[in-house]
Design an enzyme around this catalytic site. Structure first.
Site, PDB file in Angstrom:
ATOM      1  N   LYS A 146     -83.576  31.946  38.874  1.00  0.00           N
ATOM      2  CA  LYS A 146     -83.535  32.776  37.676  1.00  0.00           C
ATOM      3  C   LYS A 146     -83.983  34.207  37.959  1.00  0.00           C
ATOM      4  O   LYS A 146     -83.554  35.141  37.272  1.00  0.00           O
ATOM      5  CB  LYS A 146     -84.397  32.158  36.574  1.00  0.00           C
ATOM      6  CG  LYS A 146     -83.771  30.929  35.926  1.00  0.00           C
ATOM      7  CD  LYS A 146     -82.403  31.229  35.323  1.00  0.00           C
ATOM      8  CE  LYS A 146     -81.873  30.038  34.537  1.00  0.00           C
ATOM      9  NZ  LYS A 146     -80.482  30.262  34.040  1.00  0.00           N
TER      10      LYS A 146
ATOM     11  N   LYS B 234     -74.290  23.414  28.665  1.00  0.00           N
ATOM     12  CA  LYS B 234     -73.417  24.231  29.511  1.00  0.00           C
ATOM     13  C   LYS B 234     -72.908  23.450  30.713  1.00  0.00           C
ATOM     14  O   LYS B 234     -71.715  23.420  31.002  1.00  0.00           O
ATOM     15  CB  LYS B 234     -74.148  25.480  30.008  1.00  0.00           C
ATOM     16  CG  LYS B 234     -74.540  26.472  28.958  1.00  0.00           C
ATOM     17  CD  LYS B 234     -74.989  27.794  29.555  1.00  0.00           C
ATOM     18  CE  LYS B 234     -75.987  27.659  30.666  1.00  0.00           C
ATOM     19  NZ  LYS B 234     -77.241  27.001  30.277  1.00  0.00           N
ATOM     20  N   THR B 235     -73.838  22.835  31.443  1.00  0.00           N
ATOM     21  CA  THR B 235     -73.475  22.115  32.666  1.00  0.00           C
ATOM     22  C   THR B 235     -72.630  20.895  32.350  1.00  0.00           C
ATOM     23  O   THR B 235     -71.603  20.639  32.985  1.00  0.00           O
ATOM     24  CB  THR B 235     -74.743  21.703  33.432  1.00  0.00           C
ATOM     25  OG1 THR B 235     -75.487  22.871  33.764  1.00  0.00           O
ATOM     26  CG2 THR B 235     -74.393  20.960  34.710  1.00  0.00           C
TER      27      THR B 235
ATOM     28  N   ARG C 244     -84.563  17.849  36.827  1.00  0.00           N
ATOM     29  CA  ARG C 244     -83.463  18.690  37.301  1.00  0.00           C
ATOM     30  C   ARG C 244     -82.861  18.185  38.598  1.00  0.00           C
ATOM     31  O   ARG C 244     -83.517  17.512  39.393  1.00  0.00           O
ATOM     32  CB  ARG C 244     -83.978  20.109  37.543  1.00  0.00           C
ATOM     33  CG  ARG C 244     -84.392  20.856  36.293  1.00  0.00           C
ATOM     34  CD  ARG C 244     -83.224  21.474  35.594  1.00  0.00           C
ATOM     35  NE  ARG C 244     -83.605  22.263  34.444  1.00  0.00           N
ATOM     36  CZ  ARG C 244     -82.794  23.094  33.807  1.00  0.00           C
ATOM     37  NH1 ARG C 244     -81.551  23.248  34.226  1.00  0.00           N
ATOM     38  NH2 ARG C 244     -83.201  23.772  32.761  1.00  0.00           N
TER      39      ARG C 244
ATOM     40  N   ASP D  48     -73.783  28.048  35.317  1.00  0.00           N
ATOM     41  CA  ASP D  48     -74.903  28.729  34.666  1.00  0.00           C
ATOM     42  C   ASP D  48     -74.831  30.252  34.646  1.00  0.00           C
ATOM     43  O   ASP D  48     -75.295  30.860  33.694  1.00  0.00           O
ATOM     44  CB  ASP D  48     -76.211  28.301  35.343  1.00  0.00           C
ATOM     45  CG  ASP D  48     -77.442  28.652  34.524  1.00  0.00           C
ATOM     46  OD1 ASP D  48     -77.458  28.342  33.323  1.00  0.00           O
ATOM     47  OD2 ASP D  48     -78.380  29.223  35.091  1.00  0.00           O
TER      48      ASP D  48
ATOM     49  N   HIS E 193     -75.021  34.517  30.959  1.00  0.00           N
ATOM     50  CA  HIS E 193     -75.682  33.218  31.094  1.00  0.00           C
ATOM     51  C   HIS E 193     -74.743  32.170  30.497  1.00  0.00           C
ATOM     52  O   HIS E 193     -74.843  31.811  29.332  1.00  0.00           O
ATOM     53  CB  HIS E 193     -77.018  33.233  30.344  1.00  0.00           C
ATOM     54  CG  HIS E 193     -77.835  32.002  30.562  1.00  0.00           C
ATOM     55  ND1 HIS E 193     -78.660  31.470  29.598  1.00  0.00           N
ATOM     56  CD2 HIS E 193     -77.955  31.186  31.631  1.00  0.00           C
ATOM     57  CE1 HIS E 193     -79.264  30.395  30.069  1.00  0.00           C
ATOM     58  NE2 HIS E 193     -78.839  30.198  31.292  1.00  0.00           N
TER      59      HIS E 193
ATOM     60  N   SER F 132     -80.752  26.746  28.143  1.00  0.00           N
ATOM     61  CA  SER F 132     -80.953  25.469  28.826  1.00  0.00           C
ATOM     62  C   SER F 132     -81.037  24.327  27.816  1.00  0.00           C
ATOM     63  O   SER F 132     -81.716  24.429  26.796  1.00  0.00           O
ATOM     64  CB  SER F 132     -82.240  25.522  29.643  1.00  0.00           C
ATOM     65  OG  SER F 132     -82.479  24.304  30.281  1.00  0.00           O
TER      66      SER F 132
ATOM     67  N   ARG G  57     -90.005  27.012  33.663  1.00  0.00           N
ATOM     68  CA  ARG G  57     -90.268  28.431  33.881  1.00  0.00           C
ATOM     69  C   ARG G  57     -91.563  28.840  33.167  1.00  0.00           C
ATOM     70  O   ARG G  57     -91.961  28.236  32.180  1.00  0.00           O
ATOM     71  CB  ARG G  57     -89.110  29.279  33.361  1.00  0.00           C
ATOM     72  CG  ARG G  57     -87.845  29.204  34.202  1.00  0.00           C
ATOM     73  CD  ARG G  57     -86.780  30.136  33.655  1.00  0.00           C
ATOM     74  NE  ARG G  57     -86.346  29.780  32.305  1.00  0.00           N
ATOM     75  CZ  ARG G  57     -86.735  30.378  31.198  1.00  0.00           C
ATOM     76  NH1 ARG G  57     -87.571  31.407  31.247  1.00  0.00           N
ATOM     77  NH2 ARG G  57     -86.287  29.978  30.020  1.00  0.00           N
TER      78      ARG G  57
END
Length: 528
Positions: free
Chosen positions: A196, A237-238, A317, A252, A215, A233, A54
């Site tokens: 996003k 989390k994933t 990713r 997410d 988030h 990130s 990003r």
């Protein structure tokens, strides 16, 4: 002149507008246009040039009658004038009109029928359209004619802005107009900006409907027990929400309404660095036909992905639909959370691998949103950097963080959720000295938290951070649970821990509106 959001396609005169193409049709286009390569798994692999993460300094919100008094303006939410936006919008539309073909998707953001946001995505690249198809919830064929987009995303990576003329910071730009209901993206090929930007939109719209936008990832057990995993990130989390013994709600972005939790997306966007079938089997197996890989190295002959190769970026990713996770929940809507987990990747190596938080500590650490920003997530980040991101998602929050924090506090009280802080970062020393926390330890910790073993467990209080550390957890060495015990150099530990405590206090000084009890819920150690 304002361009109405539903007339965007009518502004284009070219005839080759491919709407709602199937996965197979998009892959054919991607290969024919030489946008990406087909891998051995059936996924397509695209590279994104110099923008491999990003670009937050290039993101702006239009300051207009709708946003002026609502948005929390500052370094995160940078303002841009309507005239600048309109001029760029006109240029982008003219640019797209000169392309041979473009791609259009009708979809939703939000799995809950009551709160879903109708959107449309217009892409210069077919692979970006496939990405959007996997990350959002496509409209069913028989509903396409009835679908009226409430927000439009326009992505034209090939259009480069001229900062001196166009009023941007660089050639890349991500602009959001809440009044015109348009997201305008140009100059960057990084697909994450598409997803996003819509999350930022949801964070503006959902609180107005008394829905807490979050988030976080989420899953649910056989007994209907729901868990939330907050974190920036790279914090896990994933990985941690993809649990073979629990059903995945999402990885997410979620909303928490009076009825329960729902996924804002229709897919997952997982980091691939060092991905393996042994460590993360569900994610590894999910990357198959129709998935999109970003910046993952390939063997030129076999087209086998090399997830250990970071030559393009560490922020590799994979985007894939929720249905690629065998035990995902369909529809991705569940009840109220029993367990809330805040994830941090602490590069100082001084935070405990798990702490049980009081409600006041939960509010303090939610507003703090501490982690170490990991390499590759944003442009220019090459090693872990300590950062505080309010609500574990500051880059995506248009409103003041207190809005989301107050909503979370009310829901913790109302639904009696247990809250834990889990460190997935370093142990035995800081980054470069210690080692990253073993995933097997973190999984054991999470398992104990989810089954309720730690709700009333015996704890010891960390003398610097004031956190309640469980004395024992099956599958985790006792010396790992107390960070100081894992360090060979105790003096260095104390020095680094006090440095971090000082950073917590310094960061929290800006939250003057919260109660005294929350302000006092931070680290016990205070620099003189």
């Amino acid at each position: 002149m304002k361009i109405l959001r539903r007339s965007i396609l009518e502004e284009l005169t070219l005839t080759n507008i491919y709407s709602n193409y199937s996965v197979g049709q998009l892959i054919e286009k991607i290969i024919h246009r030489d946008e990406a390569k087909l891998t051995s798994t059936g996924a397509v692999r695209a590279t994104t040039g110099k923008y491999t993460g990003r670009s937050p300094k290039d993101k702006f919100i239009v300051k207009d009658a709708l946003s002026a008094d609502k948005v929390d303006w500052g370094n995160v939410n940078q303002s841009i004038e309507e005239e600048v936006f309109n001029q760029l919008l006109g240029k982008v539309i003219a640019y797209l009109d000169n392309q041979e073909e473009i791609f259009h998707l009708q979809a939703y953001a939000g799995a809950d029928e009551k709160y879903k946001l109708p959107i449309q995505v217009i892409n210069e690249y077919a692979w970006h359209n496939l990405f959007a198809r996997q990350l959002f919830i496509p409209v069913e064929k028989d509903m396409e004619q009835l679908h009226e987009a409430d927000f439009t995303v326009i992505s034209a990576p090939g259009f480069k802005a001229d900062p001196e003329v166009d009023g941007t910071n660089s050639e890349a730009f991500v602009l959001i107009s809440f009044e015109q209901r348009i997201v305008l993206i140009g100059g960057t090929e990084y697909a994450g900006e598409i997803k996003k930007s819509i999350f930022s939109v949801a964070n503006f719209l959902l609180p107005e409907q008394n829905v807490l936008s979050m988030h976080c990832s989420s899953n649910v057990g056989d007994e209907g027990d729901v868990a939330l995993f907050f974190g920036l990130s790279g914090t896990g989390k994933t990985t941690l929400s993809a649990d073979i013994d629990r059903r995945l709600i999402g990885d997410d972005e979620h909303g928490w309404s009076d009825e329960g939790v729902f996924n804002i997306e229709g897919g997952c966007y997982a980091k691939c660095i060092n991905l393996s079938a042994e460590k993360e089997p569900q994610i590894f197996d999910a990357i198959r036909y129709g998935s999109v890989l970003e910046n993952v190295a390939l063997d030129e002959d076999t087209r086998v992905p090399d997830y250990d190769d970071t030559s393009l970026t560490e922020n590799t990713r994979a985007a894939y639909p929720l249905e690629n996770i065998d035990n995902s929940l369909e529809p991705s809507v569940a009840g109220h959370p029993n367990t809330i987990i805040f994830l941090t990747a602490d590069a100082s190596g001084t935070l405990p691998p798990i702490s049980k938080l009081t409600k006041e500590q939960a509010m303090y650490h939610f507003l703090s949103g501490y982690t170490s920003k990991l390499a590759g997530t944003e442009r220019g980040v090459t090693k872990p950097v300590a950062t505080f991101s309010a609500c574990f998602g500051s880059p995506f929050l248009p409103l003041n963080p207190s809005v989301y924090a107050e909503m979370l506090g009310e829901k913790i009280d109302k639904f009696d959720a247990n809250v834990f802080l889990i460190n997935t970062g370093w142990t035995g020393g800081m980054f470069g000295v210690g080692t990253r926390m073993k995933l097997s330890y973190t999984r054991a910790i999470v398992h104990s938290a989810l089954i309720g073993e730690l709700n009333d467990a015996e704890t010891t209080t960390d003398e610097i951070f004031g956190l309640a550390i469980p004395k024992s957890i099956p599958g985790v060495p006792d010396e790992v649970l107390v960070p100081k015990n894992a360090w060979a150099d105790k003096e260095s530990y104390e020095l680094e821990a006090k440095k971090l405590a000082g950073k917590f206090h310094m960061n929290f000084e800006k939250f003057t509106e919260v109660s005294e009890t929350i302000q006092q819920a931070g680290p016990l150690y205070r620099p003189v």
